[in-house]
Design a protein around this motif. Structure first.
Motif, PDB file in Angstrom:
ATOM      1  N   ALA A 105      -1.180  17.732   1.257  1.00  0.00           N
ATOM      2  CA  ALA A 105      -0.501  17.416   2.523  1.00  0.00           C
ATOM      3  C   ALA A 105      -0.089  15.954   2.585  1.00  0.00           C
ATOM      4  O   ALA A 105       0.951  15.621   3.190  1.00  0.00           O
ATOM      5  N   CYS A 106      -0.874  15.069   1.986  1.00  0.00           N
ATOM      6  CA  CYS A 106      -0.536  13.640   1.971  1.00  0.00           C
ATOM      7  C   CYS A 106       0.446  13.283   0.869  1.00  0.00           C
ATOM      8  O   CYS A 106       0.850  12.110   0.768  1.00  0.00           O
ATOM      9  N   HIS A 107       0.835  14.254   0.045  1.00  0.00           N
ATOM     10  CA  HIS A 107       1.757  14.030  -1.078  1.00  0.00           C
ATOM     11  C   HIS A 107       1.181  13.011  -2.060  1.00  0.00           C
ATOM     12  O   HIS A 107       1.909  12.176  -2.608  1.00  0.00           O
ATOM     13  N   TRP A 108      -0.127  13.077  -2.281  1.00  0.00           N
ATOM     14  CA  TRP A 108      -0.786  12.238  -3.254  1.00  0.00           C
ATOM     15  C   TRP A 108      -0.932  12.994  -4.567  1.00  0.00           C
ATOM     16  O   TRP A 108      -1.150  14.208  -4.578  1.00  0.00           O
ATOM     17  N   ARG A 109      -0.837  12.276  -5.641  1.00  0.00           N
ATOM     18  CA  ARG A 109      -0.970  12.898  -6.952  1.00  0.00           C
ATOM     19  C   ARG A 109      -2.444  13.163  -7.264  1.00  0.00           C
ATOM     20  O   ARG A 109      -3.297  12.311  -7.028  1.00  0.00           O
ATOM     21  N   LEU A 157     -17.693  22.782  -9.363  1.00  0.00           N
ATOM     22  CA  LEU A 157     -17.425  21.925  -8.206  1.00  0.00           C
ATOM     23  C   LEU A 157     -16.385  22.549  -7.283  1.00  0.00           C
ATOM     24  O   LEU A 157     -16.578  22.619  -6.063  1.00  0.00           O
ATOM     25  N   LEU A 158     -15.284  23.014  -7.819  1.00  0.00           N
ATOM     26  CA  LEU A 158     -14.213  23.566  -7.007  1.00  0.00           C
ATOM     27  C   LEU A 158     -14.457  25.021  -6.612  1.00  0.00           C
ATOM     28  O   LEU A 158     -13.590  25.633  -5.984  1.00  0.00           O
ATOM     29  N   GLN A 159     -15.594  25.570  -6.989  1.00  0.00           N
ATOM     30  CA  GLN A 159     -15.950  26.909  -6.539  1.00  0.00           C
ATOM     31  C   GLN A 159     -16.909  26.893  -5.358  1.00  0.00           C
ATOM     32  O   GLN A 159     -17.257  27.953  -4.840  1.00  0.00           O
ATOM     33  N   GLN A 160     -17.269  25.681  -4.935  1.00  0.00           N
ATOM     34  CA  GLN A 160     -18.143  25.576  -3.778  1.00  0.00           C
ATOM     35  C   GLN A 160     -17.356  25.884  -2.508  1.00  0.00           C
ATOM     36  O   GLN A 160     -16.130  25.692  -2.431  1.00  0.00           O
ATOM     37  N   HIS A 161     -18.078  26.354  -1.513  1.00  0.00           N
ATOM     38  CA  HIS A 161     -17.437  26.737  -0.265  1.00  0.00           C
ATOM     39  C   HIS A 161     -16.871  25.499   0.440  1.00  0.00           C
ATOM     40  O   HIS A 161     -17.580  24.515   0.672  1.00  0.00           O
ATOM     41  N   GLY A 162     -15.595  25.530   0.769  1.00  0.00           N
ATOM     42  CA  GLY A 162     -14.934  24.434   1.465  1.00  0.00           C
ATOM     43  C   GLY A 162     -14.267  23.431   0.560  1.00  0.00           C
ATOM     44  O   GLY A 162     -13.649  22.469   1.055  1.00  0.00           O
ATOM     45  N   SER A 163     -14.351  23.605  -0.766  1.00  0.00           N
ATOM     46  CA  SER A 163     -13.724  22.638  -1.673  1.00  0.00           C
ATOM     47  C   SER A 163     -12.200  22.680  -1.604  1.00  0.00           C
ATOM     48  O   SER A 163     -11.527  21.727  -2.006  1.00  0.00           O
ATOM     49  N   ASP A 164     -11.644  23.790  -1.099  1.00  0.00           N
ATOM     50  CA  ASP A 164     -10.191  23.872  -0.967  1.00  0.00           C
ATOM     51  C   ASP A 164      -9.652  22.897   0.072  1.00  0.00           C
ATOM     52  O   ASP A 164      -8.456  22.573   0.089  1.00  0.00           O
ATOM     53  N   LEU A 165     -10.517  22.399   0.963  1.00  0.00           N
ATOM     54  CA  LEU A 165     -10.068  21.400   1.943  1.00  0.00           C
ATOM     55  C   LEU A 165      -9.603  20.119   1.258  1.00  0.00           C
ATOM     56  O   LEU A 165      -8.638  19.478   1.701  1.00  0.00           O
ATOM     57  N   LEU A 166     -10.284  19.743   0.196  1.00  0.00           N
ATOM     58  CA  LEU A 166      -9.906  18.526  -0.522  1.00  0.00           C
ATOM     59  C   LEU A 166      -8.530  18.662  -1.153  1.00  0.00           C
ATOM     60  O   LEU A 166      -7.669  17.791  -0.985  1.00  0.00           O
ATOM     61  N   LEU A 167      -8.296  19.765  -1.840  1.00  0.00           N
ATOM     62  CA  LEU A 167      -6.993  19.959  -2.486  1.00  0.00           C
ATOM     63  C   LEU A 167      -5.877  20.085  -1.461  1.00  0.00           C
ATOM     64  O   LEU A 167      -4.769  19.555  -1.659  1.00  0.00           O
ATOM     65  N   GLY A 168      -6.146  20.782  -0.364  1.00  0.00           N
ATOM     66  CA  GLY A 168      -5.118  20.909   0.681  1.00  0.00           C
ATOM     67  C   GLY A 168      -4.790  19.586   1.329  1.00  0.00           C
ATOM     68  O   GLY A 168      -3.624  19.299   1.637  1.00  0.00           O
ATOM     69  N   SER A 169      -5.795  18.736   1.538  1.00  0.00           N
ATOM     70  CA  SER A 169      -5.547  17.434   2.151  1.00  0.00           C
ATOM     71  C   SER A 169      -4.743  16.530   1.219  1.00  0.00           C
ATOM     72  O   SER A 169      -3.829  15.821   1.659  1.00  0.00           O
ATOM     73  N   LEU A 170      -5.056  16.530  -0.068  1.00  0.00           N
ATOM     74  CA  LEU A 170      -4.294  15.718  -1.020  1.00  0.00           C
ATOM     75  C   LEU A 170      -2.853  16.184  -1.122  1.00  0.00           C
ATOM     76  O   LEU A 170      -1.925  15.363  -1.216  1.00  0.00           O
ATOM     77  N   PRO A 196       0.809  -1.238   0.000  1.00  0.00           N
ATOM     78  CA  PRO A 196       0.000   0.000   0.000  1.00  0.00           C
ATOM     79  C   PRO A 196       0.828   1.268   0.000  1.00  0.00           C
ATOM     80  O   PRO A 196       0.472   2.237  -0.687  1.00  0.00           O
ATOM     81  N   GLU A 197       1.925   1.293   0.762  1.00  0.00           N
ATOM     82  CA  GLU A 197       2.715   2.524   0.823  1.00  0.00           C
ATOM     83  C   GLU A 197       3.389   2.846  -0.511  1.00  0.00           C
ATOM     84  O   GLU A 197       3.690   4.015  -0.794  1.00  0.00           O
ATOM     85  N   ASN A 198       3.637   1.811  -1.348  1.00  0.00           N
ATOM     86  CA  ASN A 198       4.202   2.055  -2.675  1.00  0.00           C
ATOM     87  C   ASN A 198       3.127   2.165  -3.747  1.00  0.00           C
ATOM     88  O   ASN A 198       3.287   2.916  -4.709  1.00  0.00           O
ATOM     89  N   CYS A 199       2.050   1.408  -3.585  1.00  0.00           N
ATOM     90  CA  CYS A 199       0.982   1.435  -4.591  1.00  0.00           C
ATOM     91  C   CYS A 199       0.243   2.766  -4.595  1.00  0.00           C
ATOM     92  O   CYS A 199      -0.246   3.206  -5.653  1.00  0.00           O
ATOM     93  N   ILE A 200       0.154   3.405  -3.433  1.00  0.00           N
ATOM     94  CA  ILE A 200      -0.569   4.681  -3.382  1.00  0.00           C
ATOM     95  C   ILE A 200       0.155   5.769  -4.177  1.00  0.00           C
ATOM     96  O   ILE A 200      -0.462   6.761  -4.589  1.00  0.00           O
ATOM     97  N   LYS A 201       1.443   5.556  -4.428  1.00  0.00           N
ATOM     98  CA  LYS A 201       2.192   6.535  -5.213  1.00  0.00           C
ATOM     99  C   LYS A 201       1.842   6.457  -6.695  1.00  0.00           C
ATOM    100  O   LYS A 201       2.149   7.394  -7.442  1.00  0.00           O
ATOM    101  N   THR A 202       1.240   5.349  -7.117  1.00  0.00           N
ATOM    102  CA  THR A 202       0.854   5.203  -8.527  1.00  0.00           C
ATOM    103  C   THR A 202      -0.571   5.656  -8.797  1.00  0.00           C
ATOM    104  O   THR A 202      -1.006   5.641  -9.952  1.00  0.00           O
TER     105      THR A 202
END
Length: 431
Positions: free
Chosen positions: A159-163, A144-157, A123-129
């Protein structure tokens, strides 16, 4: 010969001088003795003085050897074939050793590649793909990304260093996942996962429910063509790939799955509870579409993170499921208890049968099996008692030794065993 003659003459003259006296004493007998001594002296002197015979010449042979036998053509051919066979045998052995060495090298290479592939499936390597694909949602009532609070999703991704990527999807207002296949040997560069999240506002969801309800009670083909902007892309996506698993995320806190939310939903749609349930059941059973009410974008973000982690664990789980009977492990219990022809082992089977009951330990099962070695004996003991309460408490007083301590079976386990072996209702709950 002169030396021999002189030596002989000398010995004769000496003997003659000494023989004069001997003749006077001994007479004719001494004459014979003298003659013998002369011959003995002559032979010993000649053997001492003569040189040894010369050694034989190297070229001369004492006994002539027989002529060397010439080999026939058959013998020469047989020797040639034997030499060729030995040479071919050496060549075969050399080839076999080289082939075995090559097979060992290939096996080590396969094992190394399998280990590397297994390492990439963790999982720790597969999540990088994985790549989270977010549709900006330019169509519809609100991006969708203009809704209030949608920036939380982008910030969380981030922060987790997910693509993640923000690009238009075939299904508007959706979030999907792709898996990079750069390390695979397939021709495709990426693989689309089946999981799709469709983020809707409450207004879009009410339009969807109303359109599906009209479709169920009217002309399906006509209503599908006239349906709103949410239903048509959803149906096109499901018709294009029937394996897609779509989850509707309704982002409005006041319409969550509670009594107040159901009443508000009914009042907005002008539909009763049965009609709404019919729409939801139809979407889930026939279209593989599930529904989740969320309070805000923080819940959407948590849901996206949960799905991403689950997808990262999926390849390793699929690999484990491909093994034959993965839930069976090697152990002494895997083959059960062996019952011989003479019946030995039946009491162990009887104990194992009781161990299947909840909270019946092996010590309790062994004690009951020792008191009643067969189920028939236990049933006979139950039949000999008069009241139901006595039957339930039949095994309660049995002493059980476990870890150096003694305790009794107890009335609860005794009653459970009694119900298991005497109940006529197959749906009866023992506990």
């Amino acid at each position: 010969m002169s030396m021999l003659r002189r030596a002989t003459t000398w010995e004769i003259s000496a003997s003659e001088e000494s023989g004069t006296e001997t003749e006077e004493v001994g007479g004719g007998e001494n004459k014979c003795n003298r003659t013998e001594r002369i011959s003995t002296s002559t032979s010993s002197s000649s053997s001492t003085l003569l040189p040894p015979p010369p050694p034989p010449r190297p070229g001369a042979a004492a006994d002539p050897s027989p002529a060397k036998k010439r080999r026939s053509k058959e013998e020469i051919e047989a020797d040639r074939r034997g030499a060729e066979e030995r040479r071919e045998g050496r060549e075969r052995r050399r080839t076999a050793r080289a082939q075995e060495k090559e097979e060992r090298r290939e096996e080590q290479l396969r094992r190394r590649e399998a280990a590397e592939h297994l390492k990439t499936l963790r999982p720790e390597n597969c999540i990088k793909t994985l790549t989270v694909c977010i549709d900006p949602g330019t169509q519809g009532t609100q991006a969708l990304l203009q809704q209030h609070g949608s920036d939380l999703l982008l910030g969380s991704l981030a922060a987790c260093h997910w693509r993640f990527s923000i690009e238009s999807q075939q299904l508007p207002h959706s979030i999907s996942w792709t898996r990079d296949l750069a390390q695979e040997k397939d021709g495709a560069a990426f693989l689309e996962e089946e999981q799709v999240l469709l983020v809707l506002t409450m207004v879009d969801f009410m339009d969807l429910v109303f359109a599906v309800s009209k479709m169920l009670h009217g002309d399906r083909q006509e209503l599908e063509a006239e349906a709103g902007s949410v239903l048509c892309p959803l149906y096109e996506c499901l018709n294009r790939d029937a394996m897609k698993v779509v989850t509707l995320l309704v982002t409005d806190s006041e319409y969550r799955t509670n009594t107040h939310g159901d009443e508000t939903l009914q009042s907005n749609l002008g539909m009763n509870n049965l009609d709404i349930e019919e729409v939801l059941v139809y979407l889930q059973l026939y279209k593989n579409v599930s529904l989740v009410f969320v309070a805000d974008w923080q819940d959407v973000t948590d849901h996206v993170r949960s799905v991403t982690k689950a997808l990262s664990k999926r390849p390793l789980r699929l690999l484990a499921e491909r093994e034959e009977l993965p839930f069976c492990v090697d152990g002494s219990w895997a083959s059960g208890v062996r019952v011989e022809r003479d019946g030995s082992g039946l009491i162990q089977v009887w104990g194992k049968q009781m161990e299947q009951l909840n909270r019946v330990s092996p010590a309790v099962a062994s004690r009951v099996a020792a008191a009643y070695p067969s189920p028939q004996l236990l049933l006979q003991a139950y039949a000999s008692l008069d009241s139901e309460d006595e039957r339930k408490r039949l095994l309660a007083g049995l002493l059980v030794k476990s870890e150096g301590k003694e305790r009794r079976v107890g009335p609860e386990i005794s009653a459970r065993i009694y119900r298991c072996f005497t109940a006529q209702n197959p749906e009866l709950v023992l506990d």
